[in-house]
Design a protein around this motif. Structure first.
Motif, PDB file in Angstrom:
ATOM      1  N   VAL A 267       0.842  -1.201   0.000  1.00 29.55           N
ATOM      2  CA  VAL A 267       0.000   0.000   0.000  1.00 29.55           C
ATOM      3  C   VAL A 267       0.876   1.250   0.000  1.00 29.55           C
ATOM      4  CG1 VAL A 267      -1.623   1.382   1.369  1.00 29.55           C
ATOM      5  CG2 VAL A 267      -2.002  -1.071   1.087  1.00 29.55           C
ATOM      6  N   THR A 268       1.886   1.259   0.870  1.00 29.09           N
ATOM      7  CA  THR A 268       2.789   2.409   0.948  1.00 29.09           C
ATOM      8  C   THR A 268       3.509   2.632  -0.375  1.00 29.09           C
ATOM      9  OG1 THR A 268       3.148   2.129   3.327  1.00 29.09           O
ATOM     10  CG2 THR A 268       4.824   3.352   2.117  1.00 29.09           C
ATOM     11  N   LEU A 269       4.060   1.567  -0.945  1.00 38.19           N
ATOM     12  CA  LEU A 269       4.772   1.687  -2.216  1.00 38.19           C
ATOM     13  C   LEU A 269       3.866   2.242  -3.316  1.00 38.19           C
ATOM     14  CD1 LEU A 269       6.916  -1.586  -2.407  1.00 38.19           C
ATOM     15  CD2 LEU A 269       7.740   0.751  -2.168  1.00 38.19           C
ATOM     16  N   ASN A 270       2.676   1.665  -3.436  1.00 39.60           N
ATOM     17  CA  ASN A 270       1.748   2.112  -4.481  1.00 39.60           C
ATOM     18  C   ASN A 270       1.378   3.579  -4.322  1.00 39.60           C
ATOM     19  OD1 ASN A 270       1.722  -0.402  -5.670  1.00 39.60           O
ATOM     20  ND2 ASN A 270      -0.170  -1.066  -4.683  1.00 39.60           N
ATOM     21  N   GLU A 271       1.170   4.011  -3.077  1.00 42.31           N
ATOM     22  CA  GLU A 271       0.789   5.394  -2.825  1.00 42.31           C
ATOM     23  C   GLU A 271       1.863   6.372  -3.299  1.00 42.31           C
ATOM     24  OE1 GLU A 271      -2.121   6.978  -1.347  1.00 42.31           O
ATOM     25  OE2 GLU A 271      -2.777   5.067  -2.195  1.00 42.31           O
ATOM     26  N   TYR A 272       3.104   6.108  -2.933  1.00 36.18           N
ATOM     27  CA  TYR A 272       4.168   7.065  -3.276  1.00 36.18           C
ATOM     28  C   TYR A 272       4.566   6.988  -4.753  1.00 36.18           C
ATOM     29  CZ  TYR A 272       4.233   8.202   1.591  1.00 36.18           C
ATOM     30  OH  TYR A 272       3.838   8.635   2.832  1.00 36.18           O
ATOM     31  N   ILE A 273       4.384   5.838  -5.352  1.00 37.37           N
ATOM     32  CA  ILE A 273       4.611   5.723  -6.801  1.00 37.37           C
ATOM     33  C   ILE A 273       3.576   6.562  -7.545  1.00 37.37           C
ATOM     34  CG2 ILE A 273       4.491   4.144  -8.768  1.00 37.37           C
ATOM     35  CD1 ILE A 273       5.665   1.979  -6.828  1.00 37.37           C
ATOM     36  N   GLU A 274       2.322   6.479  -7.116  1.00 31.93           N
ATOM     37  CA  GLU A 274       1.258   7.264  -7.771  1.00 31.93           C
ATOM     38  C   GLU A 274       1.449   8.759  -7.542  1.00 31.93           C
ATOM     39  OE1 GLU A 274      -1.140   6.256  -9.892  1.00 31.93           O
ATOM     40  OE2 GLU A 274      -0.013   4.389  -9.794  1.00 31.93           O
ATOM     41  N   ILE A 275       1.848   9.135  -6.342  1.00 26.56           N
ATOM     42  CA  ILE A 275       2.091  10.556  -6.052  1.00 26.56           C
ATOM     43  C   ILE A 275       3.235  11.071  -6.922  1.00 26.56           C
ATOM     44  CG2 ILE A 275       2.894  12.185  -4.296  1.00 26.56           C
ATOM     45  CD1 ILE A 275       1.418  10.432  -2.224  1.00 26.56           C
ATOM     46  N   ALA A 276       4.283  10.248  -7.087  1.00 27.73           N
ATOM     47  CA  ALA A 276       5.430  10.640  -7.910  1.00 27.73           C
ATOM     48  C   ALA A 276       5.015  10.854  -9.364  1.00 27.73           C
ATOM     49  CB  ALA A 276       6.516   9.572  -7.829  1.00 27.73           C
ATOM     50  N   LYS A 277       4.152   9.983  -9.867  1.00 26.64           N
ATOM     51  CA  LYS A 277       3.687  10.110 -11.258  1.00 26.64           C
ATOM     52  C   LYS A 277       2.967  11.434 -11.479  1.00 26.64           C
ATOM     53  CE  LYS A 277       3.050   5.143 -12.121  1.00 26.64           C
ATOM     54  NZ  LYS A 277       2.032   4.075 -12.328  1.00 26.64           N
ATOM     55  N   HIS A 278       2.241  11.860 -10.455  1.00 24.62           N
ATOM     56  CA  HIS A 278       1.430  13.082 -10.592  1.00 24.62           C
ATOM     57  C   HIS A 278       2.231  14.353 -10.334  1.00 24.62           C
ATOM     58  CE1 HIS A 278      -2.308  15.372 -10.684  1.00 24.62           C
ATOM     59  NE2 HIS A 278      -1.884  16.019  -9.618  1.00 24.62           N
ATOM     60  N   TYR A 279       3.151  14.304  -9.370  1.00 26.75           N
ATOM     61  CA  TYR A 279       3.820  15.527  -8.930  1.00 26.75           C
ATOM     62  C   TYR A 279       5.264  15.659  -9.401  1.00 26.75           C
ATOM     63  CZ  TYR A 279      -0.112  16.562  -5.858  1.00 26.75           C
ATOM     64  OH  TYR A 279      -1.357  16.853  -5.374  1.00 26.75           O
ATOM     65  N   SER A 280       5.883  14.571  -9.849  1.00 26.19           N
ATOM     66  CA  SER A 280       7.290  14.654 -10.234  1.00 26.19           C
ATOM     67  C   SER A 280       7.456  14.381 -11.723  1.00 26.19           C
ATOM     68  CB  SER A 280       8.119  13.687  -9.383  1.00 26.19           C
ATOM     69  OG  SER A 280       9.494  13.994  -9.470  1.00 26.19           O
ATOM     70  N   THR A 281       8.523  13.694 -12.116  1.00 26.51           N
ATOM     71  CA  THR A 281       8.829  13.477 -13.534  1.00 26.51           C
ATOM     72  C   THR A 281       8.193  12.188 -14.044  1.00 26.51           C
ATOM     73  OG1 THR A 281      10.835  12.175 -13.180  1.00 26.51           O
ATOM     74  CG2 THR A 281      11.055  14.580 -13.090  1.00 26.51           C
ATOM     75  N   PRO A 282       8.091  12.009 -15.373  1.00 33.03           N
ATOM     76  CA  PRO A 282       7.497  10.786 -15.935  1.00 33.03           C
ATOM     77  C   PRO A 282       8.211   9.507 -15.509  1.00 33.03           C
ATOM     78  CG  PRO A 282       7.634  12.492 -17.608  1.00 33.03           C
ATOM     79  CD  PRO A 282       8.399  13.005 -16.425  1.00 33.03           C
ATOM     80  N   LYS A 283       9.529   9.597 -15.251  1.00 31.17           N
ATOM     81  CA  LYS A 283      10.304   8.414 -14.879  1.00 31.17           C
ATOM     82  C   LYS A 283      10.365   8.185 -13.364  1.00 31.17           C
ATOM     83  CE  LYS A 283      13.343   8.680 -18.934  1.00 31.17           C
ATOM     84  NZ  LYS A 283      14.750   8.789 -19.396  1.00 31.17           N
ATOM     85  N   SER A 284       9.812   9.113 -12.598  1.00 29.67           N
ATOM     86  CA  SER A 284       9.948   9.054 -11.146  1.00 29.67           C
ATOM     87  C   SER A 284       9.339   7.802 -10.524  1.00 29.67           C
ATOM     88  CB  SER A 284       9.328  10.298 -10.513  1.00 29.67           C
ATOM     89  OG  SER A 284      10.069  11.451 -10.853  1.00 29.67           O
ATOM     90  N   GLY A 285       8.174   7.399 -11.005  1.00 23.04           N
ATOM     91  CA  GLY A 285       7.505   6.234 -10.450  1.00 23.04           C
ATOM     92  C   GLY A 285       8.369   4.991 -10.540  1.00 23.04           C
ATOM     93  N   HIS A 286       8.949   4.766 -11.707  1.00 22.35           N
ATOM     94  CA  HIS A 286       9.806   3.592 -11.931  1.00 22.35           C
ATOM     95  C   HIS A 286      11.051   3.670 -11.050  1.00 22.35           C
ATOM     96  CE1 HIS A 286      11.881   0.357 -13.992  1.00 22.35           C
ATOM     97  NE2 HIS A 286      12.912   1.159 -14.187  1.00 22.35           N
ATOM     98  N   PHE A 287      11.659   4.841 -10.985  1.00 21.94           N
ATOM     99  CA  PHE A 287      12.872   5.027 -10.192  1.00 21.94           C
ATOM    100  C   PHE A 287      12.597   4.771  -8.712  1.00 21.94           C
ATOM    101  CE2 PHE A 287      15.237   8.155  -7.536  1.00 21.94           C
ATOM    102  CZ  PHE A 287      16.498   7.567  -7.626  1.00 21.94           C
ATOM    103  N   ILE A 288      11.557   5.390  -8.185  1.00 26.93           N
ATOM    104  CA  ILE A 288      11.213   5.257  -6.770  1.00 26.93           C
ATOM    105  C   ILE A 288      10.867   3.811  -6.422  1.00 26.93           C
ATOM    106  CG2 ILE A 288       9.410   5.832  -5.087  1.00 26.93           C
ATOM    107  CD1 ILE A 288       9.479   8.678  -6.166  1.00 26.93           C
TER     108      ILE A 288
END
Length: 314
Positions: A267-288
């Motif tokens: 749950v924690t991982l999914n939440e921050y991956i989704e937040i990264a996709k919305h607020y950071s760069t296109p590659k952030s989700g994969h990197f995080i």
């Protein structure tokens, strides 16, 4: 009131500004965090008041028509269905809303033109026309209409979001979400509850408030330890070129997996991956996702990661 995801976003924004701004104490920044959440609650009430002001303007227009020297047939026989909407009238008498207004002085008085614009938007909408022409007369019909009106008409009026951005820096990113909370509130109205109909509280419960406080404090106080972990498992990455927001998100995610045994790791991982996709760069989700996965496996091996039964999964 705010979902856990938006609370995480609030913490992210605050941790980011704490380290990027410099000079602020943890206590002062924490106070700003809770102020930003309070402002979201204020926006929620402001949106509820908007429909009341639109209703009052509609009533005023009817009264003006009746007082004309030469009123038309329509002026003398106005359709009062909108101003008599049962849900709007129930909201008008709501104890929580009236109490909030008394305590804060919240009004649309300084933005009356927006109320007029929304009124025009409403009365010209197909949804309004169909409602006014319908012979259906029930609380359920009124509730269904007002919730859909807010969702499909008022909530889609882009100039309204521009106003919110001008009014408060805290309303830049969450106005759409708060609109959805208003819609949810209206859908839950119950005629039998009258003026005691419950509105959304600032926090759903004490646990949510503690979640915010702990998440923020641990992410800030353990900043160096978490950054060392990130560096250790980012050997193939040049952290100087990584978006700083991604580092902040990983720090908060590490704080969450370590401090909240009831929240599943996935749950924690999914939440921050989704937040990264919305607020950071296109590659952030994969990197995080890649870095956090390595860190979590490491914490498990070191027996630093403890999850309650049913929460320890990936």
């Amino acid at each position: 009131m705010l979902s856990r995801r938006l609370l995480r976003v609030k913490v992210m924004q605050t941790v980011y500004s704490h380290f990027r701004g410099g000079g602020s104490t943890v206590q002062k920044t924490e106070k700003e965090l809770f102020h930003s959440i309070s402002k979201s609650h204020e926006l929620y009430h402001l949106l509820l008041l908007l429909i009341l002001d639109v209703r009052d303007l509609a009533e005023k227009r009817i009264e003006n028509g009746l007082n004309k020297k030469r009123p038309t047939h329509e002026d003398l026989h106005p359709n009062r269905k909108f101003i008599n909407n049962r849900v709007i009238l129930q909201l008008k008498e709501n104890k929580q809303l009236l109490s909030y207004m008394d305590a804060t002085g919240l009004l649309w008085k300084n933005n009356e033109q927006y109320v007029k614009d929304i009124y025009k938007l409403v009365v010209e909408s197909e949804m309004y026309q169909q409602y006014m022409e319908s012979d259906e007369e029930s609380y359920e019909t009124d509730r269904r209409f007002i919730s859909k009106l807010f969702e499909k008409v008022i909530g889609q009026h882009l100039p309204l979001y521009g106003l919110f951005e001008e009014q408060s820096i805290f309303w830049n990113d969450e106005a759409e979400f708060v609109v959805s909370i208003v819609v949810k509130t209206l859908k839950e109205f119950d005629e039998s509850k009258g003026e005691d109909q419950a509105l959304q509280k600032e926090f759903k419960d004490k646990e949510d408030k503690e979640f915010v406080k702990t998440l923020f404090r641990k992410a800030v106080v353990n900043n160096q330890d978490y950054q060392d972990l990130i560096k250790k498992f980012s050997r193939n990455w040049d952290l100087e070129r990584v978006a700083y927001l991604d580092i902040v998100l990983m720090q908060i995610a590490i704080a969450e997996v370590l401090e909240f045994p009831k929240i599943p790791v996935r749950v924690t991982l999914n939440e921050y991956i989704e937040i990264a996709k919305h607020y950071s760069t296109p590659k952030s989700g994969h990197f995080i996702n890649g870095i956090l996965d390595k860190i979590i496996n490491h914490l498990k091996k070191e027996e630093q990661l403890i999850k309650l039964s049913g929460a320890d999964e990936q």
